[in-house]
Motif scaffolding. Structure first.
Motif, PDB file in Angstrom:
ATOM      1  N   LEU A 286     -55.836  -4.740   9.734  1.00 41.91           N
ATOM      2  CA  LEU A 286     -54.921  -4.445  10.981  1.00 41.91           C
ATOM      3  C   LEU A 286     -54.151  -3.077  10.618  1.00 41.91           C
ATOM      4  O   LEU A 286     -53.817  -2.779   9.574  1.00 41.91           O
ATOM      5  CB  LEU A 286     -53.814  -5.531  11.162  1.00 41.91           C
ATOM      6  CG  LEU A 286     -54.526  -6.895  11.587  1.00 41.91           C
ATOM      7  CD1 LEU A 286     -54.605  -7.653  10.259  1.00 41.91           C
ATOM      8  CD2 LEU A 286     -53.392  -7.926  12.474  1.00 41.91           C
ATOM      9  N   PHE A 287     -53.821  -2.411  11.727  1.00 45.84           N
ATOM     10  CA  PHE A 287     -53.117  -1.166  11.589  1.00 45.84           C
ATOM     11  C   PHE A 287     -51.910  -1.108  12.541  1.00 45.84           C
ATOM     12  O   PHE A 287     -52.054  -1.555  13.843  1.00 45.84           O
ATOM     13  CB  PHE A 287     -53.813   0.257  11.915  1.00 45.84           C
ATOM     14  CG  PHE A 287     -55.002   0.374  10.917  1.00 45.84           C
ATOM     15  CD1 PHE A 287     -54.820   1.169   9.868  1.00 45.84           C
ATOM     16  CD2 PHE A 287     -56.250  -0.363  11.107  1.00 45.84           C
ATOM     17  CE1 PHE A 287     -55.815   1.301   8.845  1.00 45.84           C
ATOM     18  CE2 PHE A 287     -57.193  -0.207  10.060  1.00 45.84           C
ATOM     19  CZ  PHE A 287     -57.167   0.694   9.045  1.00 45.84           C
ATOM     20  N   PRO A 288     -50.611  -0.651  12.151  1.00 45.15           N
ATOM     21  CA  PRO A 288     -49.737  -0.690  13.058  1.00 45.15           C
ATOM     22  C   PRO A 288     -49.702   0.228  14.395  1.00 45.15           C
ATOM     23  O   PRO A 288     -50.702   1.195  14.165  1.00 45.15           O
ATOM     24  CB  PRO A 288     -48.296  -0.144  12.265  1.00 45.15           C
ATOM     25  CG  PRO A 288     -48.961  -0.306  10.780  1.00 45.15           C
ATOM     26  CD  PRO A 288     -50.299  -0.295  10.768  1.00 45.15           C
ATOM     27  N   PRO A 289     -49.351  -0.084  15.300  1.00 43.18           N
ATOM     28  CA  PRO A 289     -49.400   0.805  16.270  1.00 43.18           C
ATOM     29  C   PRO A 289     -49.041   2.211  16.265  1.00 43.18           C
ATOM     30  O   PRO A 289     -47.833   2.568  15.809  1.00 43.18           O
ATOM     31  CB  PRO A 289     -48.297   0.094  17.477  1.00 43.18           C
ATOM     32  CG  PRO A 289     -48.040  -1.206  17.053  1.00 43.18           C
ATOM     33  CD  PRO A 289     -48.117  -1.157  15.663  1.00 43.18           C
ATOM     34  N   GLY A 290     -49.973   3.084  16.703  1.00 39.99           N
ATOM     35  CA  GLY A 290     -49.406   4.526  16.701  1.00 39.99           C
ATOM     36  C   GLY A 290     -49.559   5.116  15.294  1.00 39.99           C
ATOM     37  O   GLY A 290     -49.405   6.249  14.993  1.00 39.99           O
TER      38      GLY A 290
END
Length: 417
Positions: free
Chosen positions: A271-275
């Protein structure tokens, strides 16, 4: 053959089609001298060891045709290169088994003691992914969805499970008996780099499997239900597939959050944080499946050059049976099945992400957004006023926050039948 049929009381034809002479009690065939009726009954037998064997051969040819047709429609770009990378034979860095080396970077919560208020305030409000245990203990599904054979005994024989979408967006479907055989076939499911994967938004309702679970109390706030069951977009999916299947890198639609409950098997998440990372970096050209992503992109995320470019390392989650992953709105994520898995996922809108979801809905589902406001007027007057103000100001989701989804070889984020 037509003459014999018209002069016999036995209308079915012999599967061998080797008609001999008339005998007392029916028509004989060269393979079954005892009589035509015996041969026909043998043909009807489900036991592959009985009968003249041609029925089994025909069924196998029909199965192969349907699998090849489903593969061609679901991933026309692959043509016949479904195992070109040989992932089934390789021991790659993403591994398998039930080890969970990456879960130290996220909260691991006990669903049996965690209250809705605590989850909402400390996790959802902060847009924080987490892994939750002991949330599914009372689900009947935990006892009845334990294997592919168990699922096969539940799913009606005439139901076509969605295993992908074709180039025009239409659903590609297979009956579960064919999918079950495919998943355990050494020439197909056990060999394919990224096998076909059931990702079906209608299956729970159509098969009665929706009675086997209840929405956990932590995710009980479902604001989109006020748009009406017929108006709201697809929001729940049954996910079934073997090792190396899964969903490619994507953001869930309409800015919704999601929870994924795993019944059996093991999954690997990144998972990667938004933006935080550009889409072009997270999703390079040609990297369309989860297994390909972990082979190509994952190693790059572990290099020093990745962080030197200002990109965060992915959150690494290993999910086991009975565990639930919460994915907040806007987070990029990719999910790989490490073995045969059965899971259930819901997308939902709560008070915390209502503004983002409503702005997305105004762009992609404008009529639904107005109906949604009407429903909220009575159920949640505070959110009705908030939505009305956004509508008056013409607020919509920015391009930067727009969910741009990517599917694996056999799944999409929104059903397009």
């Amino acid at each position: 053959l037509n003459y014999i049929k018209s002069n016999s009381k036995h209308t079915p034809t012999c599967p061998a089609q080797e008609i001999g002479r008339s005998v007392a009690g029916g028509i004989s065939c060269r393979r079954h001298p005892a009589g035509f009726e015996m041969c026909w009954r043998a043909e009807k037998s489900r036991n592959a060891g009985q009968g003249c064997g041609l029925s089994t051969e025909r069924k196998h040819r029909r199965y192969v045709r349907r699998i090849k047709r489903a593969k061609k429609r679901a991933r026309s770009d692959l043509k016949n290169a479904w195992h070109q990378h040989g992932y089934a034979q390789k021991r790659l860095a993403w591994g398998g088994g039930d080890a969970s080396p990456g879960n130290g970077s996220i909260p691991m919560l006990d669903g049996a003691t965690l209250s809705f208020a605590e989850f909402s305030h400390h996790i959802e409000k902060n847009n924080q992914p987490c892994l939750i245990r002991n949330l599914l203990r009372h689900w009947p599904a935990m006892k009845s969805w334990t294997s592919s054979s168990a699922i096969r005994s539940i799913v009606p024989k005439d139901y076509g499970c969605k295993v992908g979408s074709d180039d025009d967006g239409y659903a590609v479907r297979l009956r579960y008996k064919h999918f079950h055989r495919y998943a355990h076939d050494p020439d197909h499911g056990l060999k394919d780099d990224s096998p076909l994967y059931i990702f079906d938004s209608n299956m729970l309702e159509k098969t009665g499997m929706s009675r086997e679970y209840i929405v956990p109390h932590l995710f009980s706030e479902d604001l989109l239900k006020h748009a009406g069951e017929e108006r709201r977009p697809p929001y729940r999916w049954l996910c079934i597939g073997g090792a190396r299947s899964g969903t490619g890198i994507h953001v869930d639609p309409l800015g919704t959050s999601a929870w994924n409950a795993l019944i059996t098997g093991h999954k690997r998440w990144a998972l990667f944080p938004p933006g935080s990372v550009p889409k072009s970096v997270l999703k390079p050209t040609g990297v369309n499946s989860a297994v390909r992503w972990f082979d190509v992109v994952w190693p790059e995320t572990q290099q020093a050059a990745w962080e030197a470019r200002g990109y965060p390392k992915p959150i690494d989650i290993w999910q086991g049976p009975g565990e639930t992953v919460f994915v907040p709105s806007g987070w990029w994520h990719v999910v790989l099945n490490l073995d045969f898995t059965v899971a259930l996922t819901h997308n939902f809108c709560s008070t915390h992400n209502f503004g983002l979801v409503f702005r997305h809905a105004r762009v992609s589902r404008p009529k639904m957004s107005l109906r949604w406001l009407d429903g909220l007027k009575v159920a949640r007057p505070d959110l009705y006023e908030q939505g009305l103000a956004m509508h008056a100001r013409g607020e919509v989701a920015s391009e930067a926050s727009s969910p741009s989804s990517s599917s694996s070889s056999s799944s999409t984020d929104e059903d397009s039948d």
